[in-house]
Design a protein around this motif. Structure first.
Motif, PDB file in Angstrom:
ATOM      1  N   ALA A  20       0.836  -1.203   0.000  1.00  0.00           N
ATOM      2  CA  ALA A  20       0.000   0.000   0.000  1.00  0.00           C
ATOM      3  C   ALA A  20       0.872   1.255   0.000  1.00  0.00           C
ATOM      4  O   ALA A  20       0.562   2.237  -0.686  1.00  0.00           O
ATOM      5  N   VAL A  21       1.979   1.216   0.724  1.00  0.00           N
ATOM      6  CA  VAL A  21       2.913   2.354   0.723  1.00  0.00           C
ATOM      7  C   VAL A  21       3.546   2.501  -0.652  1.00  0.00           C
ATOM      8  O   VAL A  21       3.684   3.615  -1.173  1.00  0.00           O
ATOM      9  N   ARG A  22       3.904   1.390  -1.277  1.00  0.00           N
ATOM     10  CA  ARG A  22       4.491   1.457  -2.619  1.00  0.00           C
ATOM     11  C   ARG A  22       3.502   2.008  -3.636  1.00  0.00           C
ATOM     12  O   ARG A  22       3.876   2.784  -4.517  1.00  0.00           O
ATOM     13  N   ILE A  23       2.248   1.616  -3.521  1.00  0.00           N
ATOM     14  CA  ILE A  23       1.224   2.153  -4.421  1.00  0.00           C
ATOM     15  C   ILE A  23       1.063   3.650  -4.202  1.00  0.00           C
ATOM     16  O   ILE A  23       0.949   4.422  -5.160  1.00  0.00           O
ATOM     17  N   SER A  24       1.089   4.071  -2.954  1.00  0.00           N
ATOM     18  CA  SER A  24       0.992   5.502  -2.659  1.00  0.00           C
ATOM     19  C   SER A  24       2.166   6.266  -3.254  1.00  0.00           C
ATOM     20  O   SER A  24       1.992   7.361  -3.805  1.00  0.00           O
ATOM     21  N   SER A 108      -4.723  -1.979  -8.595  1.00  0.00           N
ATOM     22  CA  SER A 108      -3.560  -2.414  -7.803  1.00  0.00           C
ATOM     23  C   SER A 108      -3.968  -2.735  -6.372  1.00  0.00           C
ATOM     24  O   SER A 108      -3.560  -3.758  -5.813  1.00  0.00           O
ATOM     25  N   PHE A 109      -4.771  -1.850  -5.774  1.00  0.00           N
ATOM     26  CA  PHE A 109      -5.236  -2.113  -4.414  1.00  0.00           C
ATOM     27  C   PHE A 109      -6.107  -3.376  -4.365  1.00  0.00           C
ATOM     28  O   PHE A 109      -5.994  -4.178  -3.437  1.00  0.00           O
ATOM     29  N   ILE A 110      -6.945  -3.559  -5.363  1.00  0.00           N
ATOM     30  CA  ILE A 110      -7.825  -4.735  -5.386  1.00  0.00           C
ATOM     31  C   ILE A 110      -7.011  -6.012  -5.553  1.00  0.00           C
ATOM     32  O   ILE A 110      -7.304  -7.040  -4.931  1.00  0.00           O
ATOM     33  N   LEU A 111      -5.960  -5.956  -6.371  1.00  0.00           N
ATOM     34  CA  LEU A 111      -5.140  -7.146  -6.602  1.00  0.00           C
ATOM     35  C   LEU A 111      -4.409  -7.606  -5.341  1.00  0.00           C
ATOM     36  O   LEU A 111      -4.025  -8.768  -5.235  1.00  0.00           O
ATOM     37  N   TYR A 134       0.682  -0.815 -10.952  1.00  0.00           N
ATOM     38  CA  TYR A 134       1.019   0.549 -10.542  1.00  0.00           C
ATOM     39  C   TYR A 134       2.272   1.083 -11.229  1.00  0.00           C
ATOM     40  O   TYR A 134       2.545   2.279 -11.166  1.00  0.00           O
ATOM     41  N   LEU A 135       3.032   0.242 -11.910  1.00  0.00           N
ATOM     42  CA  LEU A 135       4.175   0.735 -12.669  1.00  0.00           C
ATOM     43  C   LEU A 135       3.808   1.185 -14.080  1.00  0.00           C
ATOM     44  O   LEU A 135       4.551   1.962 -14.693  1.00  0.00           O
ATOM     45  N   ILE A 136       2.674   0.734 -14.588  1.00  0.00           N
ATOM     46  CA  ILE A 136       2.250   1.103 -15.941  1.00  0.00           C
ATOM     47  C   ILE A 136       2.155   2.624 -16.112  1.00  0.00           C
ATOM     48  O   ILE A 136       2.727   3.171 -17.065  1.00  0.00           O
ATOM     49  N   PRO A 137       1.456   3.369 -15.235  1.00  0.00           N
ATOM     50  CA  PRO A 137       1.388   4.825 -15.431  1.00  0.00           C
ATOM     51  C   PRO A 137       2.751   5.509 -15.373  1.00  0.00           C
ATOM     52  O   PRO A 137       2.998   6.471 -16.105  1.00  0.00           O
TER      53      PRO A 137
END
Length: 182
Positions: A20-24, A108-111, A134-137
């Motif tokens: 979650a921190v990495r996604i943020s 990403s969060f759902i996965l 989350y790396l795609i964008p």
């Protein structure tokens, strides 16, 4: 006195806080890259405006195009064209910030809630897919920034070539350290 409430146990079991921190961080990085990409795109449009109006591409003319001149309609080959207020520029920003990227981050969060299944080469499938989403964008924005820099002809500048040389030297240094450790 400050009381800290822990989340319900099922949230702790299902949700990986490190991811979650990495996604943020990926969201923050994407926002910064979108800002940089937008600034580069504005510079490209100001340059195109100066070229379309037969003005020299200088810092002064670019500044004037961004602040004042570039917002008007211009006749280009008998057609009215707008540069800084172009529909394509607005559509791209809307597509990125409203349609595409938020859905990728939400996915990403759902996965992260997928079951923990280990695959020998990939590791945990849920974290692998989450990371991929989350790396795609970030990769899209980096590619867009490079594309705008090529259009602005920054790639041929001396500082850009030095930056690429520095990156190559850093990679060679890391490889040499890695080989020395072996």
């Amino acid at each position: 006195m400050i009381e800290v409430f822990l989340p319900p146990p099922f949230v702790v079991e299902v949700f990986n806080a490190n991811e979650a921190v990495r996604i943020s961080l990926a969201i923050f990085t994407s926002v910064v890259l979108v800002f940089i990409d937008t600034m580069l795109r504005v510079l490209v449009e100001a340059r195109n405006f100066n070229l379309a109006t037969n003005r020299e591409v200088t810092i002064k003319n670019t500044f004037l195009a961004i602040v004042w001149r570039g917002w008007s309609k211009v006749d280009v080959n008998g057609k009215q064209r707008r540069f800084l207020v172009s529909g394509k520029l607005r559509e791209d920003m809307t597509k990125k910030l409203v349609k595409s990227y938020p859905w990728l981050f939400l996915l990403s969060f759902i996965l992260l809630t997928l079951p923990d299944v280990e695959v020998p080469m990939l590791g945990r499938v849920d974290i692998f897919l989450c990371t991929l989403m989350y790396l795609i964008p970030i990769f899209i924005e980096i590619a867009s920034c490079v594309e705008n820099m090529i259009e602005l002809e920054f790639v041929e500048t001396r500082w850009f070539k030095r930056a690429i040389k520095l990156v190559k030297q850093t990679i060679d240094f890391i490889k040499s350290v890695k080989d020395a450790i072996k």
